[in-house]
Design a protein around this motif. Structure first.
Motif, PDB file in Angstrom:
ATOM      1  N   GLU A   1      10.531   9.899  31.364  1.00 42.24           N
ATOM      2  CA  GLU A   1      11.265  11.080  30.951  1.00 42.24           C
ATOM      3  C   GLU A   1      12.589  11.280  31.676  1.00 42.24           C
ATOM      4  O   GLU A   1      13.488  11.911  31.138  1.00 42.24           O
TER       5      GLU A   1
ATOM      6  N   SER B   1      13.469   8.807  28.421  1.00 40.48           N
ATOM      7  CA  SER B   1      13.605   9.667  27.253  1.00 40.48           C
ATOM      8  C   SER B   1      14.994  10.293  27.158  1.00 40.48           C
ATOM      9  O   SER B   1      15.358  10.821  26.141  1.00 40.48           O
TER      10      SER B   1
ATOM     11  N   PRO C   1       8.992  15.214  21.633  1.00 37.48           N
ATOM     12  CA  PRO C   1       8.007  14.155  21.782  1.00 37.48           C
ATOM     13  C   PRO C   1       7.129  14.058  20.551  1.00 37.48           C
ATOM     14  O   PRO C   1       6.705  15.062  19.988  1.00 37.48           O
TER      15      PRO C   1
ATOM     16  N   ARG D   1       6.009  10.114  29.509  1.00 34.94           N
ATOM     17  CA  ARG D   1       5.533  10.784  28.306  1.00 34.94           C
ATOM     18  C   ARG D   1       4.317  10.091  27.732  1.00 34.94           C
ATOM     19  O   ARG D   1       3.332  10.731  27.382  1.00 34.94           O
ATOM     20  N   ARG D   2       4.366   8.763  27.622  1.00 35.33           N
ATOM     21  CA  ARG D   2       3.256   8.016  27.044  1.00 35.33           C
ATOM     22  C   ARG D   2       3.506   6.526  27.205  1.00 35.33           C
ATOM     23  O   ARG D   2       4.612   6.095  27.544  1.00 35.33           O
TER      24      ARG D   2
ATOM     25  N   GLU E   1       7.381   5.262  28.155  1.00 36.32           N
ATOM     26  CA  GLU E   1       8.439   6.239  27.902  1.00 36.32           C
ATOM     27  C   GLU E   1       8.583   7.156  29.115  1.00 36.32           C
ATOM     28  O   GLU E   1       7.817   8.092  29.298  1.00 36.32           O
TER      29      GLU E   1
END
Length: 410
Positions: free
Chosen positions: A129, A6, A32, A115-116, A127
């Motif tokens: 971070e 990210s 986000p 993140r996801r 994703e």
């Protein structure tokens, strides 16, 4: 499948499926996204989303594979064939999810944060971070995805040996074996944004001692791969000696162009984001702030602008009766007022009240500055000294322009 840092790094593993970080270089990181598709679950605490584009590729796989099954399983009816093809599409993307979970588990093991995960048209995106702290961790984080795809290919191969290849289970297992091996092979190609590109980046990083050197090398190899895919994929398809229709040739050309664009753009984004990371430590709010003049809310805009010109200031701050700043005049609102109306319009309605997040410390810089900006989006921010005195005003466009200039070299 894509592994995306990210803070800007991203890798992808794409075909049949494809570090922004789709984010434009020189722009502050965006907060986000909420969602990003249909939430399917939270394995290991990481949300997994299926984007609407997945349904497009699932339908395409069902249509193409279902049509081909007529030659392989001639006794199978039309509806069962397409049901089997759809089952293959779902099972294949389940394999893609396993690939992404491999990246995710290693990232969590290294405490990088995830993140996801998204499943989308050209595969998946993990994703991540934060960036790996060492080339070895970078290498393993990238390699584990293709390794799991290879392992899945081997599992499906062993399962295929236990059944008749001309049966429905045999055809399904054969398709999953081949697709996972293709995914692994493609992602091992040594160019960003593919996993192999991150592995190459890690090797060059280890040899040179500079992560940026590795990124530059892997990004340019990625661009070369994009050109090779654009030219080579249609040539390989036409050289197989199989008679192909005009439609088949056109589909090959479109697929090659899409894959080449994904690889080229991913490599370019990785390079720009790496440059962004290099220049971030030198970004200081004190260097970006504009001088500001202070006026009361009932001051005519024309008068406020006259004072700003005399003081060679680039911003106007609204203060109360005690001289305390309470708002910042919005540049966009000023531009919207015709010049002949400016002597009759007060600055108060053109200003944004100073919420807590709109007061920034003059010594703020680097990633802390970008986090502060993304936490409270605005066109302008009041810049203050540690004792609360007004230092100036910074416009979001000033930050973006400074980052763009640093990243592009302009």
């Amino acid at each position: 499948m894509t592994v995306s840092d990210s803070r800007g790094q991203q890798t992808s593993d794409q075909p049949p499926h494809g570090d922004d970080d789709g984010r434009g270089a020189g722009r502050p990181p965006q907060p986000p996204e909420r969602g990003g598709g249909i939430l399917m679950g939270r394995p290991f605490g990481v949300p997994v989303y299926v984007t609407p584009s997945w349904f497009v590729i699932a339908a395409l796989i069902t249509w193409v594979f279902g049509g081909q099954l007529g030659d392989v399983l001639p006794d199978l009816g039309g509806a069962p064939r397409y049901l089997l093809a759809f089952t293959f599409a779902v099972a294949f993307y389940a394999s893609v999810l396993v690939h992404e979970l491999a990246h995710t588990l290693v990232a969590l093991r290294y405490r990088l944060g995830v993140r996801r995960i998204q499943l989308q048209f050209f595969g998946g995106v993990s994703e991540i971070e934060n960036e790996a702290e060492s080339p070895w961790r970078e290498f393993w984080l990238a390699f584990v995805g293709p390794l799991l795809s290879l392992a899945l290919g081997g599992v499906f191969y062993l399962a295929l040996r236990a059944v008749d290849a001309s049966t429905v289970p045999g055809v399904l297992l054969a398709g999953l074996m081949v697709s996972n091996l293709v995914v692994a092979a493609f992602n091992l190609l040594p160019g960003l944004p593919l996993d192999g590109g991150r592995m190459l980046r890690a090797v060059v990083w280890a040899v040179s001692g500079r992560a940026m050197t590795g990124t530059v090398a892997a990004a340019w190899v990625g661009r070369g791969l994009a050109v090779a895919v654009l030219i080579g994929l249609p040539l390989v398809s036409s050289a197989r000696g199989i008679e192909r229709s005009t439609t088949d040739t056109l589909v090959d050309a479109v697929l090659a162009a899409v894959l080449a664009a994904i690889i080229w753009n991913g490599a370019t984004a990785s390079l720009r984001n790496a440059r962004l990371k290099e220049v971030l430590p030198g970004l200081r709010l004190r260097d970006l702030a504009r001088r500001a003049v202070e006026v009361t809310a009932d001051t005519p805009l024309g008068e406020a602008l006259r004072r700003a010109r005399e003081a060679q200031a680039g911003a106007v701050v609204v203060v109360d009766g005690r001289g305390e700043p309470i708002a910042v005049v919005r540049e966009s609102a000023v531009r919207a007022v015709p010049e002949h109306r400016r002597p009759w319009v007060a600055v108060g309605p053109l200003a944004r009240d100073l919420e807590p997040g709109l007061r920034l410390d003059a010594d703020l810089g680097g990633e802390d500055l970008l986090r502060a900006v993304q936490a409270t989006p605005s066109g302008e921010y009041l810049v203050v000294e540690a004792d609360g005195r007004v230092y100036g005003v910074v416009a979001l466009t000033d930050i973006e322009q400074r980052l763009t200039a640093a990243v592009t070299g302009r």
